[in-house]
Design a protein around this motif. Structure first.
Motif, short mmCIF file in Angstrom:
data_model
loop_
_atom_site.label_atom_id
_atom_site.label_comp_id
_atom_site.label_asym_id
_atom_site.label_seq_id
_atom_site.Cartn_x
_atom_site.Cartn_y
_atom_site.Cartn_z
N VAL A 172 0.85 -1.19 0.00
CA VAL A 172 0.00 0.00 0.00
C VAL A 172 0.89 1.24 0.00
N LEU A 214 -9.37 -4.77 3.16
CA LEU A 214 -7.95 -4.43 3.07
C LEU A 214 -7.43 -4.26 4.49
N LEU A 233 -6.18 2.58 -2.84
CA LEU A 233 -7.13 1.50 -3.08
C LEU A 233 -8.06 1.85 -4.24
N LEU A 239 -5.17 -7.73 0.61
CA LEU A 239 -6.39 -7.28 -0.06
C LEU A 239 -7.19 -8.49 -0.50
N VAL A 256 -11.77 -1.08 4.69
CA VAL A 256 -10.38 -0.83 5.06
C VAL A 256 -10.27 -0.86 6.58
#
Length: 433
Positions: free
Chosen positions: A225, A276, A309, A236, A247
């Motif tokens: 990320v 995530l 994302l 993910l 998230v």
């Protein structure tokens, strides 16, 4: 016809229903008293056993008159005729439904204890209760089962009055009842032992019964990320057809390996939501405890990760924050350009978001254990400062880490419902509006 107890009634009803075994049915017990009866029916048919959790929606000024019913999976059955005749306003309907949905979520989580709901699509479903009095609950259960995709519904009970059988027969494909005696006044009068069935017995009977295998856990993809000039390791997971991605913002220096957050994430994945999980801090940063409480820095990093994302998937994002991570999630969601559509806090410290609480627009759910007294008080104060749609859910008996049996699953069920019902629809509206 008099039954010794629910076990006796279940064995007799199972023998009567044996002819349905070739249909490979699913047996659903109405909790609580219907489950011991359904247990013996399922055993006689070699069928999987589950519960059917429904809540009747009662007219506010006449609660015994139902204008509809709700079930798991967002199933909603409404009688437009009763709504019209009762002159119910949309806000009346919404208030009743909100209260009943919260209770439905709690009960389903308690009874299933982490087991998945049986898939009813295209199946013959036998709904079982220990008796039918007015037929209102049985009829609501049949309507919910129909909405959940059942191809054929059989309502079965040891005893019921004739008028109730007629009411249920209007919504079920078949009704099987061992006795419909004259002079019926209550179900209990036809049992020698009609003692209350505790929740613990329901859970134990479900655990003893065969079920379909649980869905395989979704395999996550390791990602890097990009946030604040760093490449932070993450996982993910995007189930097929995922309509949203949650998230996770970990707290108190916890990493993406947090067992509690990973368990919640797996539950959300099974419900079709993407997740995530990533490390908000590097190992060197974690060594300095002041970084754990730098809410502004954590929020900026979370916002950057959310933007990253967005380059990977077009589905709308939501936040799940724990401890100090909840404050970071709310602070990030308070940004004017935040794309986040919902926020859930588990045992969080939303108070640490300070004045930014009033700027949050995303619907926010605060989940706290009833025994986490200090954090519960802080959440109550923080909620009073929120200006968005919000709710405080208290998990009875749970402490800060939700380590008690069933507590974390209840968190998952509450979070799943919040993320699902508030998910944006094409065109910008929100599910449930």
């Amino acid at each position: 016809m008099l039954f010794t107890d629910r076990d006796d009634a279940g064995r007799r009803l199972g023998a009567e229903l044996a002819r349905y075994a070739p249909d490979r049915p699913v047996v659903l017990g109405l909790p609580r008293g219907g489950v011991p009866v359904a247990f013996h029916v399922a055993h006689a048919l070699g069928a999987p056993l589950d519960v059917i959790v429904v809540r009747k929606l009662g007219v506010p000024y006449q609660p015994e008159l139902a204008f509809g019913a709700i079930g798991e999976g967002g199933v909603r059955v409404i009688s437009e005729d009763i709504v019209r005749r009762g002159r119910l306003r949309p806000q009346d309907i919404a208030a009743v439904e909100e209260a009943e949905q919260a209770e439905l979520t709690r009960r389903a989580a308690r009874y299933r204890a982490g087991r998945p709901q049986e898939d009813l699509h295209g199946r013959t479903v036998i709904v079982v209760d220990d008796g039918i009095a007015t037929g209102a609950t049985a009829a609501a259960a049949c309507q919910v089962v129909r909405a959940q995709g059942a191809a054929r519904i059989v309502m079965a009970a040891p005893v019921a009055p004739p008028d109730a059988l007629a009411r249920v027969g209007a919504v079920a494909d078949e009704v099987v009842c061992l006795g419909s005696p004259p002079g019926f006044s209550s179900v209990g009068q036809w049992y020698r032992d009609f003692s209350q069935t505790p929740d613990e017995e329901v859970v134990a009977l479900l655990a003893q019964s065969p079920r379909r295998p649980a869905p395989a856990e979704q395999a996550g993809v390791e990602v890097a990320v990009e946030a604040a000039g760093l490449r932070l390791p993450g996982d993910l997971t995007l189930p097929p057809g995922a309509g949203a991605v949650v998230v996770f913002a970990h707290g108190s220096g916890s990493s993406r390996r947090s067992p509690r957050n990973r368990r919640v994430a797996a539950d959300l994945n099974r419900a079709g939501l993407g997740t995530l999980l990533f490390d908000l801090l590097t190992p060197a940063e974690e060594a300095d405890r002041t970084n754990v409480f730098d809410i502004a820095a954590l929020a900026a990093r979370l916002a950057a990760a959310t933007a990253w994302l967005g380059t990977r998937t077009p589905v709308p994002p939501a936040y799940f924050g724990a401890s100090t991570g909840a404050a970071a999630a709310l602070a990030a969601a308070a940004a004017p350009d935040s794309p986040v559509y919902a926020v859930v806090s588990r045992g969080g410290r939303p108070d640490l978001a300070g004045s930014l609480l009033a700027e949050v627009r995303a619907p926010t759910l605060l989940i706290v254990g009833s025994q986490d007294h200090q954090v519960l008080a802080l959440n109550r104060e923080a909620r009073a400062r929120l200006r968005c749609e919000s709710r405080l859910e208290i998990v009875e008996g749970a402490t800060h880490l939700f380590e008690e049996p069933g507590a974390l699953h209840e968190v998952s069920a509450l979070a799943e419902h919040w993320f699902t019902t508030h998910r944006p629809r094409p065109g910008g509206s929100v599910a449930g509006e």
